[in-house]
Motif scaffolding. Structure first.
Motif, mmCIF file in Angstrom:
data_model
loop_
_atom_site.group_PDB
_atom_site.id
_atom_site.type_symbol
_atom_site.label_atom_id
_atom_site.label_comp_id
_atom_site.label_asym_id
_atom_site.label_seq_id
_atom_site.Cartn_x
_atom_site.Cartn_y
_atom_site.Cartn_z
ATOM 1 N N ARG A 17 0.828 -1.213 0.000
ATOM 2 C CA ARG A 17 0.000 0.000 0.000
ATOM 3 C C ARG A 17 0.862 1.261 0.000
ATOM 4 N NH1 ARG A 17 -2.325 0.705 5.626
ATOM 5 N NH2 ARG A 17 -0.151 1.358 5.884
ATOM 6 N N ASP A 18 1.871 1.298 0.861
ATOM 7 C CA ASP A 18 2.669 2.508 1.004
ATOM 8 C C ASP A 18 3.494 2.810 -0.248
ATOM 9 O OD1 ASP A 18 1.596 2.676 3.523
ATOM 10 O OD2 ASP A 18 3.397 1.987 4.573
ATOM 11 N N PHE A 72 1.880 6.673 -6.862
ATOM 12 C CA PHE A 72 0.701 7.404 -7.328
ATOM 13 C C PHE A 72 0.830 8.889 -6.986
ATOM 14 C CE2 PHE A 72 -3.792 8.768 -6.738
ATOM 15 C CZ PHE A 72 -4.227 8.559 -8.034
ATOM 16 N N ASP A 73 1.255 9.166 -5.774
ATOM 17 C CA ASP A 73 1.395 10.563 -5.345
ATOM 18 C C ASP A 73 2.482 11.295 -6.130
ATOM 19 O OD1 ASP A 73 -0.603 10.139 -3.503
ATOM 20 O OD2 ASP A 73 0.728 9.983 -1.768
ATOM 21 N N MET A 74 3.482 10.552 -6.605
ATOM 22 C CA MET A 74 4.563 11.163 -7.389
ATOM 23 C C MET A 74 4.146 11.456 -8.824
ATOM 24 S SD MET A 74 7.725 8.828 -5.997
ATOM 25 C CE MET A 74 9.009 9.564 -7.010
ATOM 26 N N GLY A 75 3.009 10.900 -9.248
ATOM 27 C CA GLY A 75 2.511 11.216 -10.573
ATOM 28 C C GLY A 75 2.228 10.059 -11.495
ATOM 29 N N CYS A 76 2.385 8.806 -11.029
ATOM 30 C CA CYS A 76 2.056 7.659 -11.885
ATOM 31 C C CYS A 76 0.539 7.614 -12.098
ATOM 32 C CB CYS A 76 2.522 6.360 -11.240
ATOM 33 S SG CYS A 76 4.324 6.190 -11.174
ATOM 34 N N TYR A 77 0.124 7.506 -13.341
ATOM 35 C CA TYR A 77 -1.312 7.487 -13.623
ATOM 36 C C TYR A 77 -1.943 6.156 -13.244
ATOM 37 C CZ TYR A 77 -0.884 4.486 -17.782
ATOM 38 O OH TYR A 77 -0.658 3.414 -18.628
ATOM 39 N N PRO A 109 -8.342 1.211 0.032
ATOM 40 C CA PRO A 109 -8.776 2.426 0.729
ATOM 41 C C PRO A 109 -7.916 3.649 0.405
ATOM 42 C CG PRO A 109 -8.829 0.557 2.230
ATOM 43 C CD PRO A 109 -8.135 0.092 0.983
ATOM 44 N N ARG A 110 -6.707 3.438 -0.105
ATOM 45 C CA ARG A 110 -5.804 4.546 -0.441
ATOM 46 C C ARG A 110 -5.803 4.867 -1.931
ATOM 47 N NH1 ARG A 110 -1.403 5.054 3.204
ATOM 48 N NH2 ARG A 110 -2.154 4.709 5.325
#
Length: 285
Positions: free
Chosen positions: A158-159, A165-170, A195-196
């Motif tokens: 998850r982390d 994802f937060d870095m920009g991976c679509y 959930p994330r």
């Protein structure tokens, strides 16, 4: 959720890089062209890594220069660092991919750094891709178990997935690198990740080591995933995962999905031609 499932064909990269044979560039081009005719929306064509580490894909530029690009198909490449990204951009890729691990042991064996260090290394690449308007896909390896560390905590998956994802991976593809997953363990992992990250931003990447890959796809479908990676002819294991069988084969995946009422957009006759051609070139390699 949509009844359409996108199959991300990874055979030309993730498959061929893990085979002992060296396939000439023109034969890779012919294989990719046949896969294009089968209607894939995404084809992972090659990898821009050091030929020292992956000699099977030393001809990345020649392959991308030689293929006949079909409208509606994106041609992707794996780019582990800025040098690889710049080469891929110059070769005209439609999107690139970066890869991290949920296991510290695998991260150190595979890319010679910790998980945290790998994410720091990807940051400049993702920033450049954003500026250039190039989509980036993220891979997370060892989402169930690691050949060095054993079982992997779902929270670790998850982390890392969220970080990418937060870095920009679509989209983030969750890889069962050694094929240790069962429908139960896959569901447990996904129930921790979902959930994330929304299901529409996740993909499943299952190896068929224990003949569970199709069952694992069904478990992921039940939880909302609609993108799955597979390789024509079941090509590829993993050089850093001893004993790993090949990727989930594309043909059986298409058959399962369509029998289950999902659409894939894949022309099965055209896919069969690609499979037949693959058999011919691997037999003569």
């Amino acid at each position: 959720m949509s009844d359409h499932v996108r199959i991300y064909e990874v055979g030309p990269r993730d498959g061929l890089q893990n085979e002992d044979m060296l396939i000439p560039a023109e034969r890779k081009v012919a294989l990719i062209d046949l896969l294009s005719q089968a209607g894939f929306e995404k084809i992972e064509a090659t990898s821009f890594v050091s030929p020292k580490w992956v000699p099977q894909l030393a001809d990345a530029e020649a392959v991308l220069a030689g293929i006949t690009r079909k409208p509606g198909t994106d041609y992707a490449a794996l780019t582990p660092n800025m040098k690889g990204y710049e080469r891929a951009l110059a070769a005209g890729v439609d999107e690139v991919a970066v890869f991290a691990s949920a296991s510290e042991g695998f991260s150190r064996k595979n890319i010679n750094c910790s998980i945290a260090e790998s994410l720091v290394r990807f940051a400049p690449l993702l920033d450049a891709a954003k500026s250039d308007g190039v989509p980036v896909r993220g891979y997370v390896s060892c989402v169930i178990a690691c050949p060095y560390d054993g079982p992997v905590a779902s929270e670790a998956v998850r982390d890392v997935a969220q970080a990418l994802f937060d870095m920009g991976c679509y989209e983030v593809s969750l890889g069962d690198t050694i094929g240790a997953g069962t429908p139960e363990s896959v569901a447990t992992m996904l129930e921790t990740v979902l959930p994330r990250l929304p299901a529409e931003r996740l993909a499943g990447h299952f190896h068929d080591t224990r003949d569970n890959a199709l069952d694992n796809v069904m478990a992921a479908l039940a939880l909302g995933l609609r993108v799955f990676d597979s390789a024509v002819g079941g090509l590829g294991g993993c050089p850093y995962a001893p004993g790993a069988k090949g990727n989930l084969a594309t043909g059986p995946l298409v058959a399962l999905l369509e029998q289950s009422g999902f659409s894939t957009g894949i022309d099965r006759e055209a896919l069969a031609k690609a499979e037949q051609y693959l058999r011919s070139i691997t037999a003569s390699a």
